[in-house]
Design a protein around this motif. Structure first.
Motif, PDB file in Angstrom:
ATOM      1  N   GLU A 266       0.828  -1.204   0.000  1.00 31.55           N
ATOM      2  CA  GLU A 266       0.000   0.000   0.000  1.00 31.55           C
ATOM      3  C   GLU A 266       0.866   1.259   0.000  1.00 31.55           C
ATOM      4  O   GLU A 266       0.610   2.209  -0.749  1.00 31.55           O
ATOM      5  CB  GLU A 266      -0.935   0.000   1.215  1.00 31.55           C
ATOM      6  N   VAL A 267       1.902   1.241   0.833  1.00 30.46           N
ATOM      7  CA  VAL A 267       2.799   2.401   0.891  1.00 30.46           C
ATOM      8  C   VAL A 267       3.531   2.570  -0.435  1.00 30.46           C
ATOM      9  O   VAL A 267       3.690   3.689  -0.932  1.00 30.46           O
ATOM     10  CB  VAL A 267       3.795   2.248   2.058  1.00 30.46           C
ATOM     11  N   GLU A 268       3.982   1.450  -1.008  1.00 23.69           N
ATOM     12  CA  GLU A 268       4.690   1.523  -2.293  1.00 23.69           C
ATOM     13  C   GLU A 268       3.781   2.082  -3.391  1.00 23.69           C
ATOM     14  O   GLU A 268       4.211   2.900  -4.206  1.00 23.69           O
ATOM     15  CB  GLU A 268       5.170   0.123  -2.687  1.00 23.69           C
ATOM     16  N   TYR A 269       2.537   1.626  -3.372  1.00 22.09           N
ATOM     17  CA  TYR A 269       1.613   2.024  -4.440  1.00 22.09           C
ATOM     18  C   TYR A 269       1.378   3.530  -4.440  1.00 22.09           C
ATOM     19  O   TYR A 269       1.326   4.163  -5.487  1.00 22.09           O
ATOM     20  CB  TYR A 269       0.292   1.284  -4.267  1.00 22.09           C
ATOM     21  N   PHE A 270       1.251   4.092  -3.246  1.00 17.94           N
ATOM     22  CA  PHE A 270       0.986   5.524  -3.169  1.00 17.94           C
ATOM     23  C   PHE A 270       2.268   6.352  -3.024  1.00 17.94           C
ATOM     24  O   PHE A 270       2.272   7.551  -3.277  1.00 17.94           O
ATOM     25  CB  PHE A 270       0.057   5.829  -1.991  1.00 17.94           C
TER      26      PHE A 270
END
Length: 557
Positions: free
Chosen positions: A466-470
């Motif tokens: 999730e952190v990587e995606y955003f």
């Protein structure tokens, strides 16, 4: 004197001295004079004394040393020593032999095959109080305690004090290949390897797990070598047979450690010292084998509920005013180790802030009992290659007619899977009321184990994704199928919004929402759709904002 120059006791008879001793022993045996048959357990202790493992003791304690050790944890000359070494053989004939001995008499010790193996040069014979011994050494007189039980079952009324001389060492069977004396270990560390510091670690009857591994790796960060000494027996029906435990250790070292920095030297030793004082004895034994530091975990010598969790660590300062400095070896104390799925690593209370809903505890007893029920433990607590070996050595294998074992299944969950008691799933929402471990069944063990297998890696992975995606400024690494899915979801949600906007335009403001939808409700429906669109693709939705029809289901009938 430096630690590497420690003077070790060596009372092994060799060459002409051994030949003379054997001749005298055979003569005594032929005349049935001053001869005592000893079991393998006593032979083990005699060998440890003779090879220097129990230095500075060169024999069994005199009454002065015995009483001093009981009440002060020191020999009569003030040297720290935690447990009395006593030759108090049971049996009427053996006790009669002890009665007739005087200072200077030589007692020949024979094995079950009536072969001379050692001798004791008599210093004195004295009587002792079993209850006093139990209370001083183990802090209890409860005969359910294995150490206390051994005093009453294996020891006679009198103890023979005197220097030990070994003629024949016991055969170690499958362990001969890795059998080392204290002197040989020291030569390996300091002469062959040129080590400056060695951490000792002694471990008991449960399989090696990642709690042990955590201690080993931490110790190796600041020390040159690691000395691992599993306690092994040759015949006794241990929970996990010694051959399998040793093979499991070798598997761990070969696969996961720098092999040149770790040495296995098994200890053939009984569990008669079980209790907090055993930790002190182990530290001194490890020092004799070359260790400059000794690692002690939370429950180093646990015996049921007789002692507090960290009593094997606090005993050092309680017994000695100078603490560990008096022992000539540094102590490395470790808190309870667990695996935190939120941290994604092994940790302790000192390093991890997360709650029990994220934890898989590392309990040697629970690991063993999980294997007994026929389940491989989670990879987070035992390396798979290690578990494959250890599981074969779990004895007894079978369960009773009701599918139960000697260990309640609820205890397995309480000790290994605490998340199951307090949370609906690993890392999930907390339960309104924690479960009672006494009410759990094998099905609960299966659910908890399956939850771990499915989700232990997922927690940290999902957070990272999730952190990587955003967080990625460039979108090159984002999976194209997710980008396509997100784009399509926004496209369809926008299409829905346009349709609802048209519906609002034609809605009847006076409708009662039964036969026809009112304009007010249609507007709420539109607001809800816009809320979803604004929070696509992965933002959190407000559940209150997506409920546009508050009517109860019954009102539609």
């Amino acid at each position: 004197m430096s630690r590497t120059e420690l003077k070790l006791v060596n009372t092994i008879l060799e060459g002409p001295a051994r030949e003379v001793a054997l001749e005298e022993a055979l003569e005594s045996l032929s005349k049935n004079q001053d001869t005592i048959m000893v079991d393998e357990e006593a032979w083990i202790t005699i060998e440890m004394i003779a090879t220097g493992a129990l230095s500075p003791c060169d024999g069994f304690h005199t009454q002065e040393d015995y009483r001093s050790v009981l009440h002060t944890g020191r020999l009569a000359d003030g040297t720290p020593w935690p447990t009395p070494l006593s030759f108090a053989v049971a049996g009427e004939r053996n006790q009669d032999v002890l009665k007739g001995l005087s200072k200077g008499d030589i007692v020949t010790l024979i094995n079950k095959n009536k072969e001379p193996i050692a001798r004791i040069i008599t210093e004195e014979v004295f009587e002792y109080d079993r209850e006093e011994r139990a209370q001083c050494v183990f802090g209890t007189t409860d005969k359910r305690h294995p150490g206390v039980r051994s005093i009453y079952e294996r020891m006679g009324d009198r103890s023979l004090a005197g220097k030990v001389e070994l003629m024949t060492r016991a055969n170690w069977g499958a362990f001969e290949k890795c059998r080392l004396t204290p002197a040989e270990c020291r030569d390996y560390f300091y002469k062959k390897k040129g080590a400056k510091s060695v951490v000792g670690f002694i471990t008991g009857a449960n399989p090696v797990h990642r709690g042990h591994e955590y201690i080993h790796r931490t110790a190796l960060e600041n020390n040159d070598m690691l000395l691992i000494q599993p306690l092994v027996q040759l015949a006794k029906p241990e929970y996990v047979r010694s051959e399998y435990r040793l093979q499991a250790y070798e598997t761990l070292i070969n696969k996961y450690y720098p092999k040149e920095r770790a040495l296995i030297s098994p200890l053939r030793v009984t569990y008669i010292f079980a209790g907090p004082r055993e930790a002190i004895l182990h530290a001194l034994v490890s020092k004799n084998f070359g260790a400059t530091s000794f690692a002690i975990g939370r429950d180093h010598a646990g015996v049921g509920s007789y002692y507090g969790d960290y009593e094997c660590q606090t005993i050092f300062d309680r017994l000695y005013e100078g603490g560990t400095k008096e022992l000539g070896i540094d102590l490395l104390f470790f808190s309870e180790v667990f695996y935190c799925t939120r941290c994604g690593t092994t940790a302790t209370e000192n390093t991890c802030p997360h709650g029990k809903q994220y934890r898989i505890n590392i309990s040697g007893t629970s690991i063993r009992e999980l294997m007994r029920y026929g389940y491989m433990p989670p990879k987070e607590v035992v390396r798979p290659e290690v578990a494959r070996i250890a599981m074969q050595g779990v004895q007894p294998k079978g369960l009773d007619e009701n599918g139960g074992s000697i260990y309640p299944v609820g205890s397995i969950i309480k000790k290994m899977f605490p998340f199951y008691l307090v949370a609906k799933r690993l890392g999930g929402q907390l339960r309104d009321k924690p479960l009672s471990w006494e009410d759990l069944t094998i099905e609960d063990v299966e659910k908890a184990l399956m939850d771990v297998r499915e989700n232990s890696e997922r927690i940290l992975r999902d957070i990272a994704r999730e952190v990587e995606y955003f967080g990625d400024v460039r979108r090159d690494l984002a999976p194209q199928w997710i980008l396509d899915g997100d784009e399509y979801a926004r496209e369809r949600q926008l299409s829905l919004i346009k349709a609802l906007e048209e519906k609002v335009k034609t809605a009847d403001p006076s409708a009662d929402n039964r036969m026809f939808q009112s304009k007010e409700e249609a507007e709420k429906e539109l607001e809800s759709a816009k809320h979803v669109y604004e929070n696509l693709p992965n933002s959190r939705l407000d559940s209150k904002k997506i409920i546009w029809n508050p009517l109860k289901y019954e009102e539609y009938h």
